[in-house]
Enzyme design. Structure first.
Site, PDB file in Angstrom:
ATOM      1  N   GLU A 190       6.067   0.238 -12.714  1.00  0.00           N
ATOM      2  CA  GLU A 190       7.013  -1.091 -13.026  1.00  0.00           C
ATOM      3  C   GLU A 190       8.480  -0.460 -13.038  1.00  0.00           C
ATOM      4  OE1 GLU A 190       6.842  -3.919 -12.581  1.00  0.00           O
ATOM      5  OE2 GLU A 190       4.725  -4.647 -12.847  1.00  0.00           O
ATOM      6  N   ARG A 194      11.438  -1.126 -10.471  1.00  0.00           N
ATOM      7  CA  ARG A 194      12.507  -1.965 -10.985  1.00  0.00           C
ATOM      8  C   ARG A 194      13.845  -1.186 -11.299  1.00  0.00           C
ATOM      9  NH1 ARG A 194      10.037  -6.950 -14.483  1.00  0.00           N
ATOM     10  NH2 ARG A 194       7.947  -6.765 -13.545  1.00  0.00           N
ATOM     11  N   ASP A 320      -1.235  -4.781  -3.475  1.00  0.00           N
ATOM     12  CA  ASP A 320      -0.304  -5.476  -2.510  1.00  0.00           C
ATOM     13  C   ASP A 320       0.525  -4.435  -1.839  1.00  0.00           C
ATOM     14  OD1 ASP A 320       0.570  -5.052  -4.974  1.00  0.00           O
ATOM     15  OD2 ASP A 320       1.033  -7.207  -5.199  1.00  0.00           O
ATOM     16  N   GLU A 495       7.319 -13.823  -3.705  1.00  0.00           N
ATOM     17  CA  GLU A 495       6.578 -13.529  -2.768  1.00  0.00           C
ATOM     18  C   GLU A 495       6.895 -14.438  -1.433  1.00  0.00           C
ATOM     19  OE1 GLU A 495       5.373 -11.192  -5.911  1.00  0.00           O
ATOM     20  OE2 GLU A 495       5.074 -13.366  -5.651  1.00  0.00           O
TER      21      GLU A 495
END
Length: 603
Positions: A190, A194, A320, A495
Protein backbone atom coordinates in the site's frame (compact mmCIF):
# COMPACT_ATOMS: atom_id res chain seq x y z
CA UNK A 1 -3.60 46.66 12.49
CA UNK A 2 -5.36 44.18 10.23
CA UNK A 3 -6.85 46.96 8.07
CA UNK A 4 -3.72 49.06 8.15
CA UNK A 5 -1.71 46.13 6.90
CA UNK A 6 -3.77 46.28 3.72
CA UNK A 7 -2.51 49.77 3.02
CA UNK A 8 0.71 50.56 1.19
CA UNK A 9 3.75 50.59 3.45
CA UNK A 10 3.84 54.36 3.76
CA UNK A 11 0.26 54.42 5.11
CA UNK A 12 0.85 52.02 8.01
CA UNK A 13 0.78 54.13 11.24
CA UNK A 14 3.95 52.90 13.00
CA UNK A 15 6.06 53.20 9.89
CA UNK A 16 4.41 56.56 9.14
CA UNK A 17 5.34 57.95 12.57
CA UNK A 18 8.89 56.66 12.24
CA UNK A 19 9.28 58.21 8.81
CA UNK A 20 7.78 61.56 9.90
CA UNK A 21 10.06 61.69 12.92
CA UNK A 22 13.08 61.06 10.77
CA UNK A 23 11.98 63.65 8.21
CA UNK A 24 11.33 66.24 10.90
CA UNK A 25 14.67 65.71 12.58
CA UNK A 26 16.54 66.00 9.34
CA UNK A 27 14.74 68.81 7.55
CA UNK A 28 12.52 70.93 9.88
CA UNK A 29 14.46 71.34 13.13
CA UNK A 30 15.23 74.97 13.76
CA UNK A 31 13.08 76.23 10.92
CA UNK A 32 10.15 78.21 12.39
CA UNK A 33 8.36 78.77 9.10
CA UNK A 34 8.33 75.07 8.34
CA UNK A 35 6.28 74.39 11.49
CA UNK A 36 3.52 76.70 10.13
CA UNK A 37 3.54 74.85 6.81
CA UNK A 38 3.29 71.47 8.56
CA UNK A 39 0.41 72.73 10.72
CA UNK A 40 -1.44 73.99 7.66
CA UNK A 41 -1.08 70.70 5.85
CA UNK A 42 -2.36 68.85 8.93
CA UNK A 43 -5.43 71.15 9.20
CA UNK A 44 -6.31 70.64 5.53
CA UNK A 45 -5.92 66.89 5.90
CA UNK A 46 -8.35 66.82 8.81
CA UNK A 47 -10.92 68.73 6.79
CA UNK A 48 -10.47 66.29 3.89
CA UNK A 49 -11.18 63.19 5.95
CA UNK A 50 -13.97 64.61 8.16
CA UNK A 51 -15.91 67.02 6.00
CA UNK A 52 -15.83 65.47 2.53
CA UNK A 53 -17.32 62.08 3.46
CA UNK A 54 -20.32 63.84 4.99
CA UNK A 55 -20.80 65.84 1.80
CA UNK A 56 -20.59 63.00 -0.67
CA UNK A 57 -22.05 60.16 1.41
CA UNK A 58 -20.67 56.81 2.47
CA UNK A 59 -19.53 54.50 -0.27
CA UNK A 60 -18.73 57.22 -2.83
CA UNK A 61 -15.46 56.75 -4.63
CA UNK A 62 -12.77 58.70 -2.82
CA UNK A 63 -9.84 57.65 -4.96
CA UNK A 64 -7.41 54.87 -4.21
CA UNK A 65 -6.64 53.56 -1.69
CA UNK A 66 -9.42 55.10 0.46
CA UNK A 67 -12.56 53.66 -1.18
CA UNK A 68 -14.67 51.09 0.70
CA UNK A 69 -12.25 48.21 1.31
CA UNK A 70 -14.90 45.49 1.58
CA UNK A 71 -13.92 42.18 3.16
CA UNK A 72 -10.22 41.59 3.65
CA UNK A 73 -8.56 39.27 1.15
CA UNK A 74 -7.70 35.74 2.26
CA UNK A 75 -4.44 35.34 4.14
CA UNK A 76 -1.39 34.35 2.13
CA UNK A 77 -0.82 30.65 1.56
CA UNK A 78 0.74 28.92 4.54
CA UNK A 79 2.71 25.71 4.82
CA UNK A 80 -0.27 24.08 6.51
CA UNK A 81 -3.95 25.02 6.40
CA UNK A 82 -5.20 26.51 9.68
CA UNK A 83 -7.20 23.83 11.43
CA UNK A 84 -10.69 24.83 12.55
CA UNK A 85 -12.22 24.11 15.89
CA UNK A 86 -13.44 20.56 16.37
CA UNK A 87 -16.30 19.87 13.94
CA UNK A 88 -19.66 18.69 15.19
CA UNK A 89 -19.89 15.00 15.94
CA UNK A 90 -22.92 14.40 13.74
CA UNK A 91 -23.30 14.94 10.04
CA UNK A 92 -25.15 18.06 8.97
CA UNK A 93 -27.85 17.04 6.55
CA UNK A 94 -27.16 19.54 3.79
CA UNK A 95 -28.52 18.53 0.39
CA UNK A 96 -25.89 17.21 -2.00
CA UNK A 97 -25.22 18.97 -5.30
CA UNK A 98 -27.18 17.70 -8.26
CA UNK A 99 -25.22 17.60 -11.51
CA UNK A 100 -27.42 18.11 -14.56
CA UNK A 101 -28.90 15.03 -16.21
CA UNK A 102 -27.42 16.04 -19.54
CA UNK A 103 -24.40 18.27 -19.96
CA UNK A 104 -21.52 18.78 -22.36
CA UNK A 105 -18.37 16.94 -21.42
CA UNK A 106 -16.60 20.16 -20.42
CA UNK A 107 -19.32 20.81 -17.84
CA UNK A 108 -19.08 17.22 -16.68
CA UNK A 109 -15.33 17.42 -16.13
CA UNK A 110 -15.89 20.67 -14.20
CA UNK A 111 -18.46 18.89 -12.03
CA UNK A 112 -15.97 16.12 -11.26
CA UNK A 113 -13.29 18.67 -10.42
CA UNK A 114 -15.73 20.42 -8.08
CA UNK A 115 -16.37 17.07 -6.40
CA UNK A 116 -12.63 16.54 -6.03
CA UNK A 117 -12.22 19.98 -4.49
CA UNK A 118 -15.03 19.30 -2.05
CA UNK A 119 -13.32 16.08 -0.94
CA UNK A 120 -9.84 17.61 -0.87
CA UNK A 121 -10.90 20.74 0.99
CA UNK A 122 -12.71 18.59 3.54
CA UNK A 123 -9.50 16.66 4.09
CA UNK A 124 -7.28 19.74 4.37
CA UNK A 125 -9.69 21.47 6.75
CA UNK A 126 -10.63 18.61 9.05
CA UNK A 127 -7.95 15.93 8.68
CA UNK A 128 -4.76 17.76 7.73
CA UNK A 129 -1.67 15.89 8.88
CA UNK A 130 -3.61 12.65 9.20
CA UNK A 131 -4.10 9.88 6.68
CA UNK A 132 -7.81 10.08 5.90
CA UNK A 133 -10.94 12.10 6.56
CA UNK A 134 -13.98 10.74 8.42
CA UNK A 135 -16.63 12.16 6.09
CA UNK A 136 -19.70 11.69 8.31
CA UNK A 137 -18.34 13.10 11.56
CA UNK A 138 -15.71 15.44 10.18
CA UNK A 139 -13.09 13.52 12.11
CA UNK A 140 -9.70 12.20 11.09
CA UNK A 141 -7.91 8.87 11.16
CA UNK A 142 -4.44 7.43 10.70
CA UNK A 143 -5.32 4.35 8.70
CA UNK A 144 -1.74 3.86 7.56
CA UNK A 145 1.36 5.41 9.15
CA UNK A 146 0.18 8.92 9.75
CA UNK A 147 2.10 10.09 6.68
CA UNK A 148 -0.80 12.11 5.23
CA UNK A 149 -1.62 9.39 2.73
CA UNK A 150 -4.57 11.29 1.24
CA UNK A 151 -2.28 14.23 0.49
CA UNK A 152 0.34 12.03 -1.18
CA UNK A 153 -2.34 10.16 -3.11
CA UNK A 154 -3.99 13.39 -4.30
CA UNK A 155 -0.93 15.33 -5.46
CA UNK A 156 -0.99 14.29 -9.11
CA UNK A 157 -4.78 14.69 -9.25
CA UNK A 158 -4.30 18.31 -8.20
CA UNK A 159 -1.86 18.81 -11.05
CA UNK A 160 -3.93 16.98 -13.66
CA UNK A 161 -7.06 18.96 -12.73
CA UNK A 162 -5.11 22.23 -13.08
CA UNK A 163 -5.33 22.99 -9.36
CA UNK A 164 -1.76 24.21 -9.28
CA UNK A 165 -2.22 26.67 -6.40
CA UNK A 166 -3.34 23.86 -4.12
CA UNK A 167 -0.52 21.68 -5.44
CA UNK A 168 2.20 24.16 -4.55
CA UNK A 169 0.61 24.95 -1.18
CA UNK A 170 0.98 21.24 -0.37
CA UNK A 171 4.67 20.96 -1.28
CA UNK A 172 6.06 22.25 2.07
CA UNK A 173 3.92 19.73 3.93
CA UNK A 174 5.27 16.92 1.75
CA UNK A 175 8.81 18.14 2.35
CA UNK A 176 8.27 17.92 6.12
CA UNK A 177 6.77 14.43 6.33
CA UNK A 178 8.86 12.14 8.52
CA UNK A 179 9.02 8.74 6.84
CA UNK A 180 11.17 7.23 9.60
CA UNK A 181 8.76 6.18 12.35
CA UNK A 182 10.11 3.87 15.06
CA UNK A 183 6.77 2.83 16.55
CA UNK A 184 5.01 1.73 13.36
CA UNK A 185 5.33 -0.74 10.51
CA UNK A 186 4.55 0.49 7.01
CA UNK A 187 2.61 -1.96 4.79
CA UNK A 188 4.91 -2.33 1.80
CA UNK A 189 2.38 -2.79 -0.99
CA UNK A 190 0.00 0.00 0.00
CA UNK A 191 2.84 2.40 0.74
CA UNK A 192 4.50 1.74 -2.61
CA UNK A 193 1.40 2.18 -4.76
CA UNK A 194 -0.03 5.15 -2.84
CA UNK A 195 2.85 7.14 -1.34
CA UNK A 196 5.84 6.24 -3.52
CA UNK A 197 3.73 6.15 -6.67
CA UNK A 198 2.10 9.46 -5.76
CA UNK A 199 5.43 11.19 -5.17
CA UNK A 200 6.96 9.88 -8.39
CA UNK A 201 3.95 10.83 -10.47
CA UNK A 202 3.75 14.32 -8.99
CA UNK A 203 7.47 14.74 -9.69
CA UNK A 204 7.11 13.55 -13.28
CA UNK A 205 4.24 15.94 -13.93
CA UNK A 206 5.58 19.03 -12.15
CA UNK A 207 9.37 18.63 -12.14
CA UNK A 208 9.54 19.70 -8.47
CA UNK A 209 12.90 18.32 -7.22
CA UNK A 210 11.81 17.89 -3.59
CA UNK A 211 9.28 15.28 -4.69
CA UNK A 212 11.99 13.09 -6.18
CA UNK A 213 14.09 13.57 -3.05
CA UNK A 214 11.20 12.43 -0.86
CA UNK A 215 10.50 9.48 -3.19
CA UNK A 216 14.13 8.43 -2.88
CA UNK A 217 13.94 8.78 0.91
CA UNK A 218 10.87 6.57 1.03
CA UNK A 219 12.18 4.08 -1.51
CA UNK A 220 15.31 3.48 0.57
CA UNK A 221 13.35 3.22 3.81
CA UNK A 222 11.09 0.49 2.40
CA UNK A 223 13.86 -1.58 0.79
CA UNK A 224 14.60 -3.85 3.81
CA UNK A 225 11.41 -5.82 3.04
CA UNK A 226 13.47 -7.70 0.45
CA UNK A 227 15.98 -8.99 3.03
CA UNK A 228 14.49 -12.49 3.00
CA UNK A 229 15.74 -15.97 2.10
CA UNK A 230 13.93 -15.95 -1.23
CA UNK A 231 14.08 -12.25 -1.97
CA UNK A 232 10.27 -11.98 -1.95
CA UNK A 233 9.15 -8.91 0.04
CA UNK A 234 7.78 -9.11 3.55
CA UNK A 235 4.40 -7.57 4.31
CA UNK A 236 5.62 -4.57 6.32
CA UNK A 237 8.75 -2.73 7.44
CA UNK A 238 9.72 -0.43 10.27
CA UNK A 239 11.27 2.37 8.27
CA UNK A 240 13.41 3.60 11.17
CA UNK A 241 14.96 0.29 12.23
CA UNK A 242 14.63 -1.84 9.09
CA UNK A 243 12.79 -4.58 11.01
CA UNK A 244 10.19 -6.44 8.97
CA UNK A 245 7.16 -8.58 9.68
CA UNK A 246 4.87 -10.89 7.70
CA UNK A 247 1.15 -10.47 7.18
CA UNK A 248 -1.35 -11.73 9.71
CA UNK A 249 -2.50 -14.85 7.89
CA UNK A 250 -0.18 -15.53 4.97
CA UNK A 251 3.41 -14.86 3.99
CA UNK A 252 2.70 -12.97 0.77
CA UNK A 253 -0.12 -12.36 -1.66
CA UNK A 254 0.74 -12.47 -5.33
CA UNK A 255 -0.64 -8.96 -5.88
CA UNK A 256 1.49 -7.51 -3.11
CA UNK A 257 4.80 -9.08 -4.09
CA UNK A 258 4.42 -8.36 -7.81
CA UNK A 259 3.14 -4.77 -7.73
CA UNK A 260 6.24 -2.72 -6.97
CA UNK A 261 8.13 -2.97 -10.25
CA UNK A 262 6.74 0.15 -11.92
CA UNK A 263 7.62 2.44 -9.05
CA UNK A 264 11.05 1.01 -8.27
CA UNK A 265 12.22 0.64 -11.86
CA UNK A 266 11.30 4.25 -12.58
CA UNK A 267 13.03 5.33 -9.36
CA UNK A 268 16.11 3.32 -10.35
CA UNK A 269 16.18 5.13 -13.67
CA UNK A 270 15.87 8.55 -12.02
CA UNK A 271 18.45 7.98 -9.28
CA UNK A 272 20.86 5.43 -10.75
CA UNK A 273 20.46 3.24 -7.65
CA UNK A 274 20.84 -0.28 -9.01
CA UNK A 275 19.42 -1.86 -5.85
CA UNK A 276 16.00 -0.50 -6.72
CA UNK A 277 15.97 -2.45 -9.96
CA UNK A 278 17.62 -5.68 -8.89
CA UNK A 279 15.43 -6.20 -5.81
CA UNK A 280 12.10 -5.88 -7.64
CA UNK A 281 13.22 -7.63 -10.80
CA UNK A 282 14.27 -10.65 -8.74
CA UNK A 283 10.56 -11.17 -8.03
CA UNK A 284 10.00 -11.37 -11.79
CA UNK A 285 12.86 -13.89 -12.00
CA UNK A 286 11.05 -16.15 -9.54
CA UNK A 287 7.77 -15.86 -11.44
CA UNK A 288 9.46 -16.45 -14.80
CA UNK A 289 11.10 -19.65 -13.61
CA UNK A 290 7.66 -20.88 -12.61
CA UNK A 291 6.15 -20.08 -16.02
CA UNK A 292 6.97 -23.40 -17.74
CA UNK A 293 4.65 -25.19 -15.28
CA UNK A 294 1.82 -22.66 -15.13
CA UNK A 295 0.64 -19.49 -16.85
CA UNK A 296 -1.39 -18.41 -13.81
CA UNK A 297 0.09 -17.45 -10.47
CA UNK A 298 -1.54 -18.68 -7.23
CA UNK A 299 -2.75 -16.05 -4.80
CA UNK A 300 -0.50 -17.01 -1.84
CA UNK A 301 3.28 -17.50 -1.74
CA UNK A 302 5.84 -18.73 0.76
CA UNK A 303 8.46 -16.07 1.39
CA UNK A 304 10.89 -18.59 2.84
CA UNK A 305 10.74 -20.96 -0.13
CA UNK A 306 9.90 -18.47 -2.87
CA UNK A 307 7.11 -20.73 -4.14
CA UNK A 308 3.31 -20.73 -4.33
CA UNK A 309 1.61 -21.74 -1.08
CA UNK A 310 -1.90 -22.53 -2.35
CA UNK A 311 -3.81 -23.47 -5.50
CA UNK A 312 -6.27 -20.58 -5.72
CA UNK A 313 -6.30 -18.77 -9.06
CA UNK A 314 -7.89 -15.34 -9.25
CA UNK A 315 -7.74 -11.84 -10.68
CA UNK A 316 -9.41 -10.40 -7.57
CA UNK A 317 -8.09 -8.88 -4.38
CA UNK A 318 -5.10 -11.18 -3.83
CA UNK A 319 -3.89 -11.22 -7.43
CA UNK A 320 -5.20 -8.32 -9.52
CA UNK A 321 -2.29 -5.89 -9.87
CA UNK A 322 0.26 -8.70 -10.16
CA UNK A 323 -1.07 -9.37 -13.66
CA UNK A 324 -1.56 -5.66 -14.32
CA UNK A 325 2.12 -4.92 -13.72
CA UNK A 326 3.29 -7.51 -16.24
CA UNK A 327 1.87 -5.45 -19.09
CA UNK A 328 2.56 -2.07 -17.55
CA UNK A 329 6.23 -2.52 -16.76
CA UNK A 330 6.71 -3.63 -20.37
CA UNK A 331 5.05 -0.40 -21.54
CA UNK A 332 6.78 1.83 -18.97
CA UNK A 333 10.28 0.76 -20.04
CA UNK A 334 9.54 1.42 -23.72
CA UNK A 335 8.88 -2.26 -24.54
CA UNK A 336 12.46 -3.16 -23.68
CA UNK A 337 11.77 -6.22 -21.49
CA UNK A 338 10.29 -8.92 -23.72
CA UNK A 339 9.93 -11.58 -21.05
CA UNK A 340 7.25 -9.63 -19.16
CA UNK A 341 5.31 -9.22 -22.41
CA UNK A 342 5.52 -12.98 -22.89
CA UNK A 343 4.36 -13.58 -19.32
CA UNK A 344 1.46 -11.17 -19.75
CA UNK A 345 0.16 -12.73 -22.95
CA UNK A 346 0.39 -16.27 -21.57
CA UNK A 347 -1.37 -15.23 -18.36
CA UNK A 348 -4.21 -13.46 -20.16
CA UNK A 349 -4.78 -16.45 -22.40
CA UNK A 350 -5.00 -18.68 -19.31
CA UNK A 351 -7.32 -16.23 -17.51
CA UNK A 352 -9.71 -16.13 -20.47
CA UNK A 353 -9.70 -19.89 -20.92
CA UNK A 354 -10.09 -20.81 -17.24
CA UNK A 355 -11.70 -17.94 -15.31
CA UNK A 356 -14.19 -16.32 -17.75
CA UNK A 357 -17.80 -17.51 -17.52
CA UNK A 358 -21.29 -16.58 -18.67
CA UNK A 359 -24.30 -16.25 -16.38
CA UNK A 360 -27.10 -18.69 -17.34
CA UNK A 361 -29.96 -16.35 -18.35
CA UNK A 362 -28.75 -12.85 -19.15
CA UNK A 363 -25.45 -14.25 -20.46
CA UNK A 364 -23.43 -11.70 -18.53
CA UNK A 365 -19.69 -12.20 -18.98
CA UNK A 366 -17.79 -12.32 -15.68
CA UNK A 367 -14.44 -13.43 -14.27
CA UNK A 368 -14.13 -15.49 -11.12
CA UNK A 369 -11.83 -17.62 -8.92
CA UNK A 370 -10.83 -21.26 -9.11
CA UNK A 371 -9.39 -23.62 -6.48
CA UNK A 372 -8.13 -26.98 -7.77
CA UNK A 373 -10.60 -26.83 -10.65
CA UNK A 374 -13.61 -25.77 -8.55
CA UNK A 375 -15.12 -22.44 -9.62
CA UNK A 376 -16.43 -20.11 -6.91
CA UNK A 377 -18.60 -17.95 -9.24
CA UNK A 378 -17.69 -14.98 -7.01
CA UNK A 379 -17.35 -11.78 -9.00
CA UNK A 380 -15.45 -8.98 -7.24
CA UNK A 381 -15.65 -5.26 -7.91
CA UNK A 382 -11.84 -5.31 -7.74
CA UNK A 383 -11.78 -7.60 -10.80
CA UNK A 384 -13.32 -4.84 -12.89
CA UNK A 385 -9.87 -3.40 -13.55
CA UNK A 386 -9.40 -6.23 -16.05
CA UNK A 387 -11.43 -4.87 -19.02
CA UNK A 388 -9.31 -1.73 -19.02
CA UNK A 389 -6.10 -3.74 -18.87
CA UNK A 390 -7.18 -6.03 -21.70
CA UNK A 391 -8.19 -3.24 -24.05
CA UNK A 392 -5.01 -1.31 -23.23
CA UNK A 393 -2.97 -4.36 -24.23
CA UNK A 394 -4.78 -4.69 -27.55
CA UNK A 395 -3.76 -1.15 -28.49
CA UNK A 396 -0.24 -1.07 -27.09
CA UNK A 397 1.51 -4.36 -27.85
CA UNK A 398 1.93 -6.73 -30.75
CA UNK A 399 -0.06 -9.95 -30.60
CA UNK A 400 -1.63 -12.36 -33.09
CA UNK A 401 -4.84 -10.95 -34.66
CA UNK A 402 -6.92 -13.78 -33.22
CA UNK A 403 -5.65 -13.02 -29.71
CA UNK A 404 -6.30 -9.30 -30.17
CA UNK A 405 -9.87 -9.99 -31.21
CA UNK A 406 -10.46 -12.34 -28.28
CA UNK A 407 -9.03 -9.81 -25.82
CA UNK A 408 -11.23 -7.07 -27.28
CA UNK A 409 -14.33 -9.23 -26.91
CA UNK A 410 -13.41 -10.13 -23.34
CA UNK A 411 -12.82 -6.46 -22.48
CA UNK A 412 -16.11 -5.27 -23.96
CA UNK A 413 -18.27 -7.99 -22.42
CA UNK A 414 -16.70 -7.79 -18.98
CA UNK A 415 -16.77 -3.97 -18.94
CA UNK A 416 -20.51 -4.04 -19.63
CA UNK A 417 -21.14 -6.51 -16.80
CA UNK A 418 -19.16 -4.25 -14.46
CA UNK A 419 -21.29 -1.28 -15.53
CA UNK A 420 -24.62 -3.11 -15.38
CA UNK A 421 -23.85 -4.30 -11.84
CA UNK A 422 -24.29 -0.60 -10.99
CA UNK A 423 -27.26 0.04 -13.26
CA UNK A 424 -29.12 -2.94 -11.79
CA UNK A 425 -29.17 -1.41 -8.30
CA UNK A 426 -31.80 1.03 -6.98
CA UNK A 427 -28.93 3.28 -5.82
CA UNK A 428 -27.13 3.21 -9.18
CA UNK A 429 -23.94 2.00 -7.46
CA UNK A 430 -22.41 -1.45 -7.69
CA UNK A 431 -21.83 -3.99 -4.90
CA UNK A 432 -18.40 -5.04 -3.71
CA UNK A 433 -18.99 -8.75 -4.37
CA UNK A 434 -21.59 -10.85 -6.17
CA UNK A 435 -22.07 -14.58 -6.58
CA UNK A 436 -23.28 -15.44 -10.05
CA UNK A 437 -26.04 -17.98 -10.57
CA UNK A 438 -24.96 -21.50 -11.65
CA UNK A 439 -25.96 -23.20 -14.85
CA UNK A 440 -28.49 -25.99 -14.35
CA UNK A 441 -27.02 -29.48 -14.14
CA UNK A 442 -28.95 -30.90 -17.10
CA UNK A 443 -28.17 -27.91 -19.31
CA UNK A 444 -25.14 -29.67 -20.74
CA UNK A 445 -23.01 -26.50 -20.54
CA UNK A 446 -20.55 -25.39 -17.92
CA UNK A 447 -20.98 -21.71 -18.73
CA UNK A 448 -17.29 -21.42 -19.58
CA UNK A 449 -17.06 -18.48 -21.95
CA UNK A 450 -14.33 -19.82 -24.23
CA UNK A 451 -16.45 -22.92 -24.97
CA UNK A 452 -19.39 -20.75 -26.02
CA UNK A 453 -17.13 -18.56 -28.18
CA UNK A 454 -15.63 -21.55 -29.97
CA UNK A 455 -19.10 -23.03 -30.60
CA UNK A 456 -20.32 -19.67 -31.94
CA UNK A 457 -17.37 -19.44 -34.33
CA UNK A 458 -17.87 -23.02 -35.52
CA UNK A 459 -21.54 -22.24 -36.23
CA UNK A 460 -20.56 -19.34 -38.47
CA UNK A 461 -20.90 -16.51 -35.93
CA UNK A 462 -24.73 -16.29 -35.96
CA UNK A 463 -26.01 -12.78 -35.23
CA UNK A 464 -22.53 -11.31 -35.57
CA UNK A 465 -22.22 -10.66 -31.82
CA UNK A 466 -20.05 -12.98 -29.71
CA UNK A 467 -21.52 -14.61 -26.59
CA UNK A 468 -21.43 -12.30 -23.59
CA UNK A 469 -21.51 -9.09 -25.66
CA UNK A 470 -25.26 -8.66 -26.18
CA UNK A 471 -25.56 -6.10 -23.36
CA UNK A 472 -28.92 -6.96 -21.77
CA UNK A 473 -30.87 -4.08 -20.24
CA UNK A 474 -30.47 -3.34 -16.52
CA UNK A 475 -32.66 -5.51 -14.29
CA UNK A 476 -33.97 -3.78 -11.18
CA UNK A 477 -35.76 -6.97 -10.14
CA UNK A 478 -33.27 -8.91 -8.04
CA UNK A 479 -34.74 -12.26 -9.03
CA UNK A 480 -33.89 -11.60 -12.68
CA UNK A 481 -30.34 -10.38 -12.25
CA UNK A 482 -28.53 -13.74 -12.54
CA UNK A 483 -26.65 -13.17 -9.30
CA UNK A 484 -27.05 -12.57 -5.60
CA UNK A 485 -25.20 -9.81 -3.81
CA UNK A 486 -22.66 -11.08 -1.31
CA UNK A 487 -21.37 -7.70 -0.09
CA UNK A 488 -23.66 -4.70 -0.50
CA UNK A 489 -20.95 -2.09 0.16
CA UNK A 490 -19.84 0.52 -2.33
CA UNK A 491 -16.44 1.60 -1.02
CA UNK A 492 -15.87 4.49 -3.49
CA UNK A 493 -13.80 2.05 -5.51
CA UNK A 494 -12.30 3.05 -8.90
CA UNK A 495 -12.10 -0.18 -10.91
CA UNK A 496 -15.31 0.21 -12.92
CA UNK A 497 -14.76 3.85 -13.89
CA UNK A 498 -11.11 3.02 -14.63
CA UNK A 499 -12.24 0.50 -17.23
CA UNK A 500 -14.93 2.83 -18.59
CA UNK A 501 -12.25 5.48 -19.11
CA UNK A 502 -9.88 3.09 -20.87
CA UNK A 503 -12.68 1.63 -22.99
CA UNK A 504 -13.68 5.11 -24.14
CA UNK A 505 -10.13 6.36 -24.67
CA UNK A 506 -9.14 3.33 -26.77
CA UNK A 507 -12.39 2.84 -28.75
CA UNK A 508 -13.94 6.32 -28.92
CA UNK A 509 -17.35 4.80 -28.11
CA UNK A 510 -19.32 7.57 -26.34
CA UNK A 511 -21.55 5.03 -24.57
CA UNK A 512 -18.77 4.43 -22.06
CA UNK A 513 -18.80 8.12 -21.19
CA UNK A 514 -22.57 8.12 -20.68
CA UNK A 515 -22.29 5.12 -18.38
CA UNK A 516 -19.57 6.88 -16.39
CA UNK A 517 -21.78 9.95 -16.04
CA UNK A 518 -24.57 7.82 -14.60
CA UNK A 519 -22.18 6.49 -11.99
CA UNK A 520 -20.88 9.93 -11.09
CA UNK A 521 -24.43 11.22 -10.60
CA UNK A 522 -25.14 8.34 -8.24
CA UNK A 523 -21.98 9.09 -6.26
CA UNK A 524 -23.06 12.70 -5.91
CA UNK A 525 -26.56 11.69 -4.88
CA UNK A 526 -25.67 9.13 -2.25
CA UNK A 527 -22.04 9.54 -1.12
CA UNK A 528 -21.82 13.32 -0.71
CA UNK A 529 -21.53 14.69 2.83
CA UNK A 530 -20.89 18.16 4.15
CA UNK A 531 -17.26 17.16 4.79
CA UNK A 532 -16.48 14.99 1.76
CA UNK A 533 -17.74 11.69 0.32
CA UNK A 534 -18.59 8.53 2.23
CA UNK A 535 -18.37 4.85 1.46
CA UNK A 536 -21.81 3.26 1.45
CA UNK A 537 -23.56 0.14 2.67
CA UNK A 538 -26.70 -1.23 1.04
CA UNK A 539 -26.43 -0.39 -2.66
CA UNK A 540 -29.45 -2.64 -3.20
CA UNK A 541 -31.61 -0.04 -1.47
CA UNK A 542 -32.89 3.31 -2.73
CA UNK A 543 -30.85 5.12 -0.07
CA UNK A 544 -27.69 3.34 1.11
CA UNK A 545 -26.30 4.04 4.57
CA UNK A 546 -23.17 6.17 4.79
CA UNK A 547 -20.01 4.81 6.42
CA UNK A 548 -17.55 7.15 8.12
CA UNK A 549 -14.78 6.41 5.60
CA UNK A 550 -13.29 8.28 2.65
CA UNK A 551 -10.38 6.19 1.33
CA UNK A 552 -7.47 8.09 -0.14
CA UNK A 553 -7.89 6.22 -3.43
CA UNK A 554 -11.17 8.06 -4.02
CA UNK A 555 -9.11 11.20 -4.75
CA UNK A 556 -6.23 9.35 -6.38
CA UNK A 557 -8.23 7.05 -8.65
CA UNK A 558 -12.02 7.30 -8.78
CA UNK A 559 -12.31 11.04 -9.32
CA UNK A 560 -9.19 11.19 -11.50
CA UNK A 561 -10.51 8.56 -13.91
CA UNK A 562 -13.91 10.25 -14.01
CA UNK A 563 -12.26 13.59 -14.76
CA UNK A 564 -10.16 12.08 -17.54
CA UNK A 565 -13.27 10.39 -18.91
CA UNK A 566 -14.97 13.75 -19.50
CA UNK A 567 -12.18 16.26 -20.10
CA UNK A 568 -11.76 16.90 -23.83
CA UNK A 569 -7.97 17.21 -23.84
CA UNK A 570 -5.89 14.05 -23.87
CA UNK A 571 -4.00 15.11 -20.75
CA UNK A 572 -2.31 11.77 -20.12
CA UNK A 573 -1.68 10.11 -23.53
CA UNK A 574 -1.64 6.37 -23.07
CA UNK A 575 1.34 5.90 -25.36
CA UNK A 576 3.47 8.21 -23.21
CA UNK A 577 2.24 7.55 -19.68
CA UNK A 578 1.47 4.40 -17.72
CA UNK A 579 -0.86 4.40 -14.72
CA UNK A 580 0.25 2.43 -11.71
CA UNK A 581 -2.42 0.46 -9.87
CA UNK A 582 -3.30 3.54 -7.79
CA UNK A 583 -3.84 5.63 -10.96
CA UNK A 584 -0.55 7.52 -10.61
CA UNK A 585 0.74 8.15 -14.16
CA UNK A 586 4.46 7.55 -14.74
CA UNK A 587 6.20 8.58 -17.98
CA UNK A 588 7.44 6.02 -20.48
CA UNK A 589 11.25 6.02 -20.45
CA UNK A 590 14.11 4.25 -22.20
CA UNK A 591 16.96 2.58 -20.39
CA UNK A 592 20.39 4.07 -21.13
CA UNK A 593 23.18 1.96 -22.54
CA UNK A 594 24.85 1.40 -19.17
CA UNK A 595 21.53 0.50 -17.57
CA UNK A 596 20.82 -2.13 -20.22
CA UNK A 597 24.21 -3.67 -19.63
CA UNK A 598 23.88 -3.48 -15.85
CA UNK A 599 20.38 -4.98 -15.76
CA UNK A 600 20.89 -7.49 -18.61
CA UNK A 601 18.19 -5.89 -20.73
CA UNK A 602 18.40 -6.79 -24.45
CA UNK A 603 20.35 -4.15 -26.35
Amino acid sequence: MAIYSLLPTHRQPERMRSWCSSFQTTHLTGRHYARWIAGGVTFIGVLWFIVLPSLFGRGKYMGPPFHDLGPPPPPPAQHHPVLPESPPEVEIDYPPPHPPQSAPNSARSDAVRDAFLHAYNGYTRYAWGFDELRPKSGGKANTFNGWSITLLDALDSLWIMDLHDQFYEAIPAVANITFLTEDKFAPFFETVIRALGGLLSAYALSGEPILLTRADDLGKALLPVFNTNSGLPMYAVNTATGATRPGWNVDAFFAEMASCQLEYKYLAHLTGRTDYFTRVDHVIDIMYKLSPTTDLYPTQWSIKQGKPANNVLSVGAAADSGYEYLLKQYLLTARSEPRVREMYLKSVRAIIENLFFLSPNRKLLYVTDMNRGTVSRTFEHLSCFLPGLLVLGTKMIDMPPSDRELHEWAAQGLAYTCYVSYADQPSGLGPDEMVMDPWTINDGSSGQWISHVKAWIEEGKPGGVPPGLHEPAPAKDGSAQDYRIKKTDYLLRPEVVESLYLMWRTTGDERWRERGWEIFQSIEKHAWTVYGYASLRGVDRETPAKLDEMPSYFLAETLKYLYLLFVEEDIIPLDRWVFNTEAHPLPVFEWSQWEKVQYKIPL
